[in-house]
Write a protein that holds these residues in place. Structure first.
Motif, PDB file in Angstrom:
ATOM      1  N   GLN A  44      32.800  46.476 -14.141  1.00  0.00           N
ATOM      2  CA  GLN A  44      33.671  45.436 -13.570  1.00  0.00           C
ATOM      3  C   GLN A  44      33.755  45.644 -12.061  1.00  0.00           C
ATOM      4  O   GLN A  44      34.747  46.166 -11.542  1.00  0.00           O
ATOM      5  CB  GLN A  44      35.044  45.507 -14.227  1.00  0.00           C
ATOM      6  CG  GLN A  44      34.950  45.188 -15.719  1.00  0.00           C
ATOM      7  CD  GLN A  44      36.278  45.277 -16.441  1.00  0.00           C
ATOM      8  OE1 GLN A  44      37.156  46.055 -16.056  1.00  0.00           O
ATOM      9  NE2 GLN A  44      36.434  44.499 -17.498  1.00  0.00           N
ATOM     10  N   VAL A  80      24.971  46.407 -14.378  1.00  0.00           N
ATOM     11  CA  VAL A  80      25.715  45.217 -13.977  1.00  0.00           C
ATOM     12  C   VAL A  80      24.840  44.004 -14.294  1.00  0.00           C
ATOM     13  O   VAL A  80      23.639  44.141 -14.520  1.00  0.00           O
ATOM     14  CB  VAL A  80      26.052  45.228 -12.463  1.00  0.00           C
ATOM     15  CG1 VAL A  80      26.944  46.408 -12.121  1.00  0.00           C
ATOM     16  CG2 VAL A  80      24.776  45.274 -11.611  1.00  0.00           C
ATOM     17  N   TRP A  84      29.659  47.512  -5.313  1.00  0.00           N
ATOM     18  CA  TRP A  84      28.814  48.352  -6.178  1.00  0.00           C
ATOM     19  C   TRP A  84      27.602  48.888  -5.397  1.00  0.00           C
ATOM     20  O   TRP A  84      27.212  50.035  -5.562  1.00  0.00           O
ATOM     21  CB  TRP A  84      28.379  47.551  -7.406  1.00  0.00           C
ATOM     22  CG  TRP A  84      27.638  48.343  -8.443  1.00  0.00           C
ATOM     23  CD1 TRP A  84      26.402  48.059  -8.952  1.00  0.00           C
ATOM     24  CD2 TRP A  84      28.073  49.535  -9.122  1.00  0.00           C
ATOM     25  NE1 TRP A  84      26.051  48.995  -9.901  1.00  0.00           N
ATOM     26  CE2 TRP A  84      27.064  49.915 -10.017  1.00  0.00           C
ATOM     27  CE3 TRP A  84      29.228  50.314  -9.047  1.00  0.00           C
ATOM     28  CZ2 TRP A  84      27.148  51.038 -10.835  1.00  0.00           C
ATOM     29  CZ3 TRP A  84      29.334  51.442  -9.859  1.00  0.00           C
ATOM     30  CH2 TRP A  84      28.303  51.795 -10.732  1.00  0.00           C
ATOM     31  N   ARG A 144      31.302  41.343 -17.872  1.00  0.00           N
ATOM     32  CA  ARG A 144      32.277  42.291 -17.305  1.00  0.00           C
ATOM     33  C   ARG A 144      33.548  42.317 -18.161  1.00  0.00           C
ATOM     34  O   ARG A 144      34.104  43.379 -18.443  1.00  0.00           O
ATOM     35  CB  ARG A 144      32.626  41.887 -15.858  1.00  0.00           C
ATOM     36  CG  ARG A 144      31.475  42.102 -14.895  1.00  0.00           C
ATOM     37  CD  ARG A 144      31.940  41.994 -13.455  1.00  0.00           C
ATOM     38  NE  ARG A 144      32.183  40.623 -13.040  1.00  0.00           N
ATOM     39  CZ  ARG A 144      31.224  39.785 -12.629  1.00  0.00           C
ATOM     40  NH1 ARG A 144      29.967  40.194 -12.589  1.00  0.00           N
ATOM     41  NH2 ARG A 144      31.506  38.552 -12.264  1.00  0.00           N
TER      42      ARG A 144
END
Ligand SMILES: Cc1cc2nc3c(=O)[nH]c(=O)nc-3n(C[C@H](O)[C@H](O)[C@H](O)COP(=O)(O)O)c2cc1C
Length: 338
Positions: free
Chosen positions: A89, A45, A95, A52
């Motif tokens: 995403q 990430v 996350w 994303r």
């Protein structure tokens, strides 16, 4: 080789699953754990919405040795992979919850789960890294993304000063082992590894995939764009930098880029890597491919790491053989067709 200690992290074995879309969900990560991975690196990430969005246009082409292209899902052993990709995403808080659950599942089975950040802005990476460090036992910072020139939301650092600055900023925020994955595309990757180590990396990953481009000979290009490329042929290129870094530096090495078989994993270890991150082989062969690799390194001793260097010399130290190796080739040319 079974249990491996590397840069402060203990893993079940040296065959790790590298970051990719396969490790972008809890189900994907636990499947890698169940298939026997030594450790799993979650999908990267970063702070950028553009990175994303990039995932919306992800595409994958498996390329056979003769250049013919197979669609996603139809890759065969030996194929190269040309692809576009983006970052997960996900909302960071969500996350972190996935990473915590994944690591609880993996660590209970001896397989830690690492968080991963692909560099955009170093300060933002530091903030994300600090948050990840509260839920995972180690963080990988990828500064070698081959998509850097196409997707400006991710950065590939190929100069010592840039590596030093970025790693220092992230290191100061992350209080668990920090591993830094470097590009293979730099004039001196050992210098980058030295810089990453000096800036606080606990281990370095060598090396990232390469940028690629492949005309389809039909007026366009495969994927209709540039992409990231890896193939079995990349293996010696990766091992070049692993072996050079092993000989010149005192830093634990994680190999990646080009391991498709258990023997390839052994080649990484013999070149000096203590663990190997595998991805493309698993896209092609699924969990069974991972199990074969893990079985193939079982029982290998620690002294195997770097063992190929023992008989490896600089050009100037190689004694000339009685008959030069080029002789049969020139003889074939000069005696044929007459
Ligand atoms: C589809 C795909 C997505 C990837 N995504 C990431 C990523 O998000 N972060 C990262 O650090 N590496 C990423 N990688 C690189 C892999 O982690 C790995 O280093 C690379 O694929 C080389 O190993 P291999 O030859 O076994 O595929 C990705 C690779 C592929 C093929």
């Amino acid at each position: 080789m079974d249990r491996v200690e590397l840069g402060g992290l203990v893993t079940a074995n040296p065959v790790w699953v590298g970051s990719s879309e396969l490790t972008m969900t809890l189900a994907g990560i636990t499947a890698c754990v169940d298939a026997g991975a030594g450790a799993v690196v979650a999908k990267s990430v970063n702070e950028s919405a553009a990175a994303r969005r990039q995932l919306d246009i992800a595409d994958y082409a498996f390329v056979a040795a003769d250049g013919s292209v197979r669609p996603p899902g139809a890759g065969m052993p030996g194929d190269g992979l040309l692809n576009r990709s983006g970052l997960a995403q996900v909302d960071l808080d969500d996350w972190l919850g996935v990473l915590a659950d994944a690591n609880a599942y993996g660590s209970a089975r001896g397989c830690p789960v690492l968080g991963s950040i692909t560099l955009g802005d170093p300060e933002a990476a530091a903030r994300i890294g600090r948050a990840m460090a509260s839920v995972v036992p180690a963080v990988e910072l990828n500064i070698g993304a081959p998509h850097g020139r196409e997707a400006r939301a991710v950065r590939q650092l190929t100069e010592v000063d840039g590596v030093t600055d970025a790693v220092r900023v992230v290191r100061s925020a992350v209080d668990v082992p920090l591993f830094v994955k470097l590009p293979g595309q730099a004039s001196d990757v050992v210098a980058l590894a030295r810089a990453a180590r000096a800036a606080g990396a606990d281990a370095v990953g060598l090396v990232g995939r390469y940028p690629g481009f492949l005309p389809d000979l039909d007026g366009g290009a495969v994927l209709g764009s540039w992409g990231a490329w890896s193939s079995p042929g990349c293996l010696p290129m990766s091992l070049y930098w692993v072996s050079k870094a092993f000989r010149q530096l005192d830093v634990p090495l994680i190999g990646t880029n080009g391991a498709r078989t258990a023997k390839d994993v052994l080649r990484f270890l013999a070149s000096g890597a203590r663990a190997v991150e595998v991805v493309t082989a698993l896209w092609i062969g699924g969990p069974a491919a991972l199990r074969v690799m893990v079985d193939g390194v079982s029982g290998i001793g620690e002294d195997f790491v770097g063992s190929a260097l023992a008989g490896t010399r600089e050009y100037g130290d190689v004694p000339p053989p009685p008959s030069p190796a080029w002789l049969p080739y020139t003889a074939r040319w000069t005696s044929s067709g007459r």
